[in-house]
Design a protein around this motif. Sequence first.
Motif, PDB file in Angstrom:
ATOM      1  N   ARG A  45       3.573  10.850  -9.221  1.00  0.00           N
ATOM      2  CA  ARG A  45       2.718  11.059 -10.464  1.00  0.00           C
ATOM      3  C   ARG A  45       1.930  12.340 -10.221  1.00  0.00           C
ATOM      4  N   GLY A  46       1.761  12.782  -9.054  1.00  0.00           N
ATOM      5  CA  GLY A  46       0.954  13.957  -9.100  1.00  0.00           C
ATOM      6  C   GLY A  46       1.732  15.209  -9.036  1.00  0.00           C
ATOM      7  N   THR A 106      -1.182   7.962   6.510  1.00  0.00           N
ATOM      8  CA  THR A 106      -0.515   7.202   5.903  1.00  0.00           C
ATOM      9  C   THR A 106       0.298   6.330   6.982  1.00  0.00           C
ATOM     10  N   THR A 138       3.809   6.084  -5.427  1.00  0.00           N
ATOM     11  CA  THR A 138       3.820   6.041  -6.884  1.00  0.00           C
ATOM     12  C   THR A 138       2.702   7.322  -7.193  1.00  0.00           C
ATOM     13  N   ASP A 139       1.556   7.272  -6.453  1.00  0.00           N
ATOM     14  CA  ASP A 139       0.613   8.413  -6.513  1.00  0.00           C
ATOM     15  C   ASP A 139       1.276   9.790  -6.203  1.00  0.00           C
ATOM     16  N   LEU A 140       2.158   9.935  -5.209  1.00  0.00           N
ATOM     17  CA  LEU A 140       2.699  11.148  -4.830  1.00  0.00           C
ATOM     18  C   LEU A 140       3.734  11.611  -6.160  1.00  0.00           C
ATOM     19  N   GLN A 160       2.177   2.049  -3.484  1.00  0.00           N
ATOM     20  CA  GLN A 160       1.256   2.838  -4.377  1.00  0.00           C
ATOM     21  C   GLN A 160       1.067   4.248  -3.824  1.00  0.00           C
ATOM     22  N   ARG A 161       1.069   4.629  -2.686  1.00  0.00           N
ATOM     23  CA  ARG A 161       0.900   5.973  -2.092  1.00  0.00           C
ATOM     24  C   ARG A 161       2.194   6.915  -2.624  1.00  0.00           C
ATOM     25  N   GLU A 195       0.856  -1.231  -0.012  1.00  0.00           N
ATOM     26  CA  GLU A 195      -0.064   0.090  -0.180  1.00  0.00           C
ATOM     27  C   GLU A 195       0.835   1.127  -0.014  1.00  0.00           C
TER      28      GLU A 195
END
Length: 450
Positions: A167-168, A184, A163-165, A160-161, A157
């Motif tokens: 990517r954004g 988190t 990766t999202d950070l 994934q967080r 998990e």
Amino acid sequence: MTQQGVRWTADQVLALAPDATSRKAGSKLGAAGPWSETGCSEEGTVWGLCKGSGSKPYQTIIDIADASGPAYKCSCPSRKFPCKHALGLLLLWSGDDGAVPPGQAPDWAEQWIAGRRERAAEKRTSGTAASPAAADPEAARRRAERRAERITAGATELEQRLTDLLRGGLAAAEQAGYGLWEETAARMVDAQAPGLAARVRELGAVPGSGPGWPVRLLEECALLHLLDQGWLRRDRLPEPLAATVRSRIGLPAAADGPPVRDRWLVLAQYDTADTRLTTRRIWLYGVESDRTALLLSYGVAGRAPELALPVGLALEAEVSAYPGAGQVRAALGERFAPPAPAAVRPRGVTTAEAAARYGEALRADPWLDSVPVTLERVIPTPDGDSWQLADADEDAALPLTPAARSRAGLWRLVALSGGAPVKVFGECGHQGFTPLTAWARDEGTAVPLC
């Protein structure tokens, strides 16, 4: 005090203080005024009565010579160990001016010391007796498997967080605030991965922390990603590195290294604390083994850790290493004699050699913040708005860490040096050097800087 050789210095006494408040309060009680019926024995006991706010004086006694370490007893209501009365009595005794004369201990002191000796003997006897049957190994294996599954789910998990950070964009981290990281971190606690939780919480303080924060955030995210991947691929790692990953994740481990008996010089002792836990770090140097070891002890709910060793003294004891690549943490085993003065000093290196030593250690443990190092001949020197330790014999220097620059110990180091070279023990890492103890010359006593 024949077992002690000579009495401790005031610096060695104050190094036992659980915090700055106790150090200040104990210093005020290091005079003869509030004390009566003081005395000491050749066996290493110091006692006295200290006038307090009540009608009865506080009964204070310290057992210095027990091989298990200094022990304290005081009738005051303080929850700190040692309390300010014990520190004050030790300071009075260390002055060696006749204020604490040799004598026969009073009954209340004799009762406590006799009980302590009896309990120590019972503990040694019980330690040699047959231990009860071990817990069911199959049940322990199932518990370990369930925890590993939870950690794996948490690490997945977290990946994934991260990766999202990325990517954004890192700018979103500053806008999201600390709440995102705390939520988190709570998920990592639920996954029984306290090491991951601690690193996630540290990430929350980076955004908006000053110029260059996106670079620092990216660096910390990369280290967290590396730790995640280390856990998820732990079966492919060499065992020493896998043990380091387990330790960084937060899994408990026993000190399984062979016991090393040596005379261990106490190099430094200092505490770090948060709202839940106080962590005490004690650095030791083996006179014969030429090895540096780190002891960790903990105190909860505002209590200071029980283990306390006077800086600058040496004790004969066994030390066992914890598993892991390049790990210096160890467990203190059997102690054969109480701490006593020692003239030995650890061997020193140059600032360039210290930086190289940290770089080499990172190969074994990429998450390592610092390594223990003794600098041989350095001079504290201003460097613009900062400070550095400059080699006396080479054109090289190490910057001091921000934490070191904010401590009063920096000015003690500057005063001790007076522009001349000093030997300094401390921690060398990516933020610079944190001095912990210094010696003005080879025959000088250790001066704690923390």
